[in-house]
Write a protein that holds these residues in place. Structure first.
Motif, PDB file in Angstrom:
ATOM      1  N   ALA A 145       0.634  -1.143  -0.080  1.00  0.00           N
ATOM      2  CA  ALA A 145      -0.057  -0.156   0.038  1.00  0.00           C
ATOM      3  C   ALA A 145       1.049   1.272   0.126  1.00  0.00           C
ATOM      4  CB  ALA A 145      -1.061   0.023   1.109  1.00  0.00           C
ATOM      5  N   ILE A 146       0.324   2.315  -0.324  1.00  0.00           N
ATOM      6  CA  ILE A 146       0.534   3.650  -0.156  1.00  0.00           C
ATOM      7  C   ILE A 146      -0.071   4.371   1.027  1.00  0.00           C
ATOM      8  CG2 ILE A 146       0.821   6.153  -1.045  1.00  0.00           C
ATOM      9  CD1 ILE A 146       2.700   4.150  -2.737  1.00  0.00           C
ATOM     10  N   TYR A 147       0.509   4.909   1.820  1.00  0.00           N
ATOM     11  CA  TYR A 147      -0.397   5.393   2.793  1.00  0.00           C
ATOM     12  C   TYR A 147       0.050   6.971   3.162  1.00  0.00           C
ATOM     13  CZ  TYR A 147       3.756   4.490   5.804  1.00  0.00           C
ATOM     14  OH  TYR A 147       5.381   4.461   6.223  1.00  0.00           O
ATOM     15  N   ALA A 148      -0.968   7.774   3.632  1.00  0.00           N
ATOM     16  CA  ALA A 148      -0.788   8.877   3.960  1.00  0.00           C
ATOM     17  C   ALA A 148      -0.857   9.305   5.614  1.00  0.00           C
ATOM     18  CB  ALA A 148      -1.595  10.127   3.331  1.00  0.00           C
ATOM     19  N   ILE A 149      -0.188  10.212   6.143  1.00  0.00           N
ATOM     20  CA  ILE A 149      -0.330  10.608   7.640  1.00  0.00           C
ATOM     21  C   ILE A 149      -0.490  11.838   7.790  1.00  0.00           C
ATOM     22  CG2 ILE A 149       0.819  10.465   9.678  1.00  0.00           C
ATOM     23  CD1 ILE A 149       2.568   8.255   8.864  1.00  0.00           C
ATOM     24  N   PHE A 150      -1.724  12.139   8.444  1.00  0.00           N
ATOM     25  CA  PHE A 150      -2.204  13.520   8.666  1.00  0.00           C
ATOM     26  C   PHE A 150      -1.987  14.147  10.267  1.00  0.00           C
ATOM     27  CE2 PHE A 150      -4.191  11.863   4.878  1.00  0.00           C
ATOM     28  CZ  PHE A 150      -4.467  13.139   4.254  1.00  0.00           C
ATOM     29  N   LYS A 151      -1.771  15.331  10.291  1.00  0.00           N
ATOM     30  CA  LYS A 151      -1.873  16.012  11.716  1.00  0.00           C
ATOM     31  C   LYS A 151      -3.132  16.824  11.683  1.00  0.00           C
ATOM     32  CE  LYS A 151       0.283  18.959  14.972  1.00  0.00           C
ATOM     33  NZ  LYS A 151       0.240  20.209  14.998  1.00  0.00           N
ATOM     34  N   GLY A 152      -4.014  16.385  12.089  1.00  0.00           N
ATOM     35  CA  GLY A 152      -5.380  17.053  11.849  1.00  0.00           C
ATOM     36  C   GLY A 152      -5.805  17.116  10.459  1.00  0.00           C
ATOM     37  N   ASP A 153      -5.908  17.854   9.769  1.00  0.00           N
ATOM     38  CA  ASP A 153      -6.111  18.162   8.252  1.00  0.00           C
ATOM     39  C   ASP A 153      -4.922  18.221   7.355  1.00  0.00           C
ATOM     40  OD1 ASP A 153      -9.051  17.542   8.858  1.00  0.00           O
ATOM     41  OD2 ASP A 153      -9.301  19.986   8.959  1.00  0.00           O
ATOM     42  N   VAL A 154      -3.967  18.311   8.251  1.00  0.00           N
ATOM     43  CA  VAL A 154      -2.595  18.636   7.265  1.00  0.00           C
ATOM     44  C   VAL A 154      -1.788  17.383   6.911  1.00  0.00           C
ATOM     45  CG1 VAL A 154      -0.299  19.798   7.383  1.00  0.00           C
ATOM     46  CG2 VAL A 154      -2.517  20.818   8.279  1.00  0.00           C
ATOM     47  N   LEU A 155      -1.494  16.979   5.645  1.00  0.00           N
ATOM     48  CA  LEU A 155      -0.774  15.822   5.099  1.00  0.00           C
ATOM     49  C   LEU A 155       0.739  16.194   5.734  1.00  0.00           C
ATOM     50  CD1 LEU A 155      -0.408  13.440   3.282  1.00  0.00           C
ATOM     51  CD2 LEU A 155      -0.036  14.901   1.609  1.00  0.00           C
ATOM     52  N   TYR A 167       0.900  12.050  21.844  1.00  0.00           N
ATOM     53  CA  TYR A 167       0.745  12.889  20.704  1.00  0.00           C
ATOM     54  C   TYR A 167       0.166  12.426  19.588  1.00  0.00           C
ATOM     55  CZ  TYR A 167       2.038  16.760  17.243  1.00  0.00           C
ATOM     56  OH  TYR A 167       1.854  17.695  16.325  1.00  0.00           O
ATOM     57  N   PHE A 168       0.682  11.172  19.219  1.00  0.00           N
ATOM     58  CA  PHE A 168       0.084  10.221  18.130  1.00  0.00           C
ATOM     59  C   PHE A 168      -1.513  10.191  18.336  1.00  0.00           C
ATOM     60  CE2 PHE A 168       4.113   9.881  16.126  1.00  0.00           C
ATOM     61  CZ  PHE A 168       3.995   8.984  15.117  1.00  0.00           C
ATOM     62  N   GLU A 169      -1.741   9.644  19.604  1.00  0.00           N
ATOM     63  CA  GLU A 169      -3.237   9.407  19.956  1.00  0.00           C
ATOM     64  C   GLU A 169      -3.895  10.595  19.771  1.00  0.00           C
ATOM     65  OE1 GLU A 169      -2.977   6.970  23.481  1.00  0.00           O
ATOM     66  OE2 GLU A 169      -3.633   5.271  22.227  1.00  0.00           O
ATOM     67  N   GLU A 170      -3.463  11.578  19.862  1.00  0.00           N
ATOM     68  CA  GLU A 170      -4.365  12.946  19.912  1.00  0.00           C
ATOM     69  C   GLU A 170      -4.331  13.792  18.624  1.00  0.00           C
ATOM     70  OE1 GLU A 170      -2.789  15.498  22.979  1.00  0.00           O
ATOM     71  OE2 GLU A 170      -3.036  13.816  24.600  1.00  0.00           O
ATOM     72  N   ASN A 171      -3.244  13.355  17.801  1.00  0.00           N
ATOM     73  CA  ASN A 171      -3.231  14.073  16.496  1.00  0.00           C
ATOM     74  C   ASN A 171      -3.113  13.545  15.301  1.00  0.00           C
ATOM     75  OD1 ASN A 171      -2.711  17.032  17.817  1.00  0.00           O
ATOM     76  ND2 ASN A 171      -1.379  15.804  19.011  1.00  0.00           N
ATOM     77  N   ILE A 172      -2.720  12.264  15.201  1.00  0.00           N
ATOM     78  CA  ILE A 172      -2.235  11.802  14.055  1.00  0.00           C
ATOM     79  C   ILE A 172      -3.365  10.582  13.541  1.00  0.00           C
ATOM     80  CG2 ILE A 172      -0.758   9.895  12.941  1.00  0.00           C
ATOM     81  CD1 ILE A 172       0.398  12.688  13.703  1.00  0.00           C
ATOM     82  N   LYS A 173      -3.543  10.568  12.085  1.00  0.00           N
ATOM     83  CA  LYS A 173      -4.708   9.880  11.293  1.00  0.00           C
ATOM     84  C   LYS A 173      -4.002   9.347  10.271  1.00  0.00           C
ATOM     85  CE  LYS A 173      -8.688  12.356  13.171  1.00  0.00           C
ATOM     86  NZ  LYS A 173      -9.805  13.328  12.969  1.00  0.00           N
ATOM     87  N   VAL A 174      -4.476   8.332   9.580  1.00  0.00           N
ATOM     88  CA  VAL A 174      -4.016   7.687   8.693  1.00  0.00           C
ATOM     89  C   VAL A 174      -4.825   7.178   7.537  1.00  0.00           C
ATOM     90  CG1 VAL A 174      -2.707   5.546   7.906  1.00  0.00           C
ATOM     91  CG2 VAL A 174      -2.269   6.586  10.092  1.00  0.00           C
ATOM     92  N   THR A 175      -4.466   7.549   6.171  1.00  0.00           N
ATOM     93  CA  THR A 175      -5.293   6.642   4.986  1.00  0.00           C
ATOM     94  C   THR A 175      -4.624   6.011   4.308  1.00  0.00           C
ATOM     95  OG1 THR A 175      -5.030   8.668   3.479  1.00  0.00           O
ATOM     96  CG2 THR A 175      -7.158   8.740   4.994  1.00  0.00           C
ATOM     97  N   PHE A 176      -5.068   5.065   3.313  1.00  0.00           N
ATOM     98  CA  PHE A 176      -4.065   4.373   2.735  1.00  0.00           C
ATOM     99  C   PHE A 176      -4.777   3.925   1.337  1.00  0.00           C
ATOM    100  CE2 PHE A 176      -6.773   1.865   5.380  1.00  0.00           C
ATOM    101  CZ  PHE A 176      -7.492   0.723   4.524  1.00  0.00           C
ATOM    102  N   TYR A 177      -4.089   3.309   0.464  1.00  0.00           N
ATOM    103  CA  TYR A 177      -4.605   2.717  -0.838  1.00  0.00           C
ATOM    104  C   TYR A 177      -3.744   1.721  -1.068  1.00  0.00           C
ATOM    105  CZ  TYR A 177      -5.842   2.933  -5.872  1.00  0.00           C
ATOM    106  OH  TYR A 177      -6.383   2.629  -6.903  1.00  0.00           O
ATOM    107  N   TYR A 178      -4.473   0.553  -1.381  1.00  0.00           N
ATOM    108  CA  TYR A 178      -3.731  -0.732  -1.482  1.00  0.00           C
ATOM    109  C   TYR A 178      -3.403  -0.869  -3.011  1.00  0.00           C
ATOM    110  CZ  TYR A 178      -5.393  -2.724   2.672  1.00  0.00           C
ATOM    111  OH  TYR A 178      -5.388  -2.808   4.110  1.00  0.00           O
ATOM    112  N   ILE A 179      -2.123  -1.080  -3.410  1.00  0.00           N
ATOM    113  CA  ILE A 179      -1.510  -1.177  -4.699  1.00  0.00           C
ATOM    114  C   ILE A 179      -0.386  -2.361  -4.763  1.00  0.00           C
ATOM    115  CG2 ILE A 179       0.179   0.536  -3.860  1.00  0.00           C
ATOM    116  CD1 ILE A 179       0.253   2.087  -6.653  1.00  0.00           C
ATOM    117  N   ASN A 180      -0.664  -3.164  -5.920  1.00  0.00           N
ATOM    118  CA  ASN A 180       0.480  -4.051  -6.127  1.00  0.00           C
ATOM    119  C   ASN A 180       1.474  -4.038  -6.778  1.00  0.00           C
ATOM    120  OD1 ASN A 180      -1.509  -5.933  -4.733  1.00  0.00           O
ATOM    121  ND2 ASN A 180      -2.815  -6.002  -6.574  1.00  0.00           N
TER     122      ASN A 180
END
Length: 159
Positions: A42-52, A106-119
């Motif tokens: 996968a490709i994944y993105a980490i966000f702090k709030g709404d900021v990539l 800090y991670f638990e309060e601020n960090i969110k993740v999205t992802f896209y599976y890609i082979n």
């Protein structure tokens, strides 16, 4: 199937859009958190709030999301800790116990993740998305840009 450069750029832009618009998963510092992800590339993105703040690629999203809990296993966690605490990890790749706890909180309060599976093409997709987003809030995007990657992206766009 043969794709031209325009088709490839469109596909990479779709991945970028998916990462930015998908539901974000709040980080939790526990052993079960990573089990919600599949053992797939996968490709994944980490966000702090709404900021990539970080783009990554992995052969196993489940394993990588488990790794993000440990400073010595994940570049983003390490660089975020350096930025927050103004100190580098010790020789074993850890911050002080106090700073590790603060970083996990800090991670638990601020960090969110999205992802896209890609082979296939994970590295190329990661490079493209980093380059595309580096100018937006670039002081917040923790990824480094490699010269080789930049040449690949410029070649794709020029044809």
């Amino acid at each position: 199937m043969r794709l031209n450069n325009s088709d490839i750029i469109n596909y990479l832009d779709e991945i970028d859009n998916h990462l930015k618009t998908s539901n974000r998963i709040q980080f939790e510092y526990n052993l079960l958190w990573a089990s919600q992800f599949e053992n797939k590339p996968a490709i994944y993105a980490i966000f702090k709030g709404d900021v990539l703040v970080y783009i990554g690629e992995t052969a196993s999203l489940k394993k990588r999301m488990s790794d993000i809990r440990r400073t010595y296993n994940h570049t983003f966690r390490k660089h975020l800790g350096i930025k927050l605490f103004k100190v580098k990890p010790n020789d074993k790749g850890f911050f002080s116990e106090e700073n590790e706890k603060a970083l996990s909180s800090y991670f638990e309060e601020n960090i969110k993740v999205t992802f896209y599976y890609i082979n296939f093409g994970r590295s190329e997709a990661e490079s493209y998305i980093i380059h595309k987003n580096k100018g937006v809030n670039s002081d917040l995007l923790f990824n480094k840009i490699g010269k080789r990657d930049l040449k690949l992206i410029e070649a794709l766009k020029s044809k």
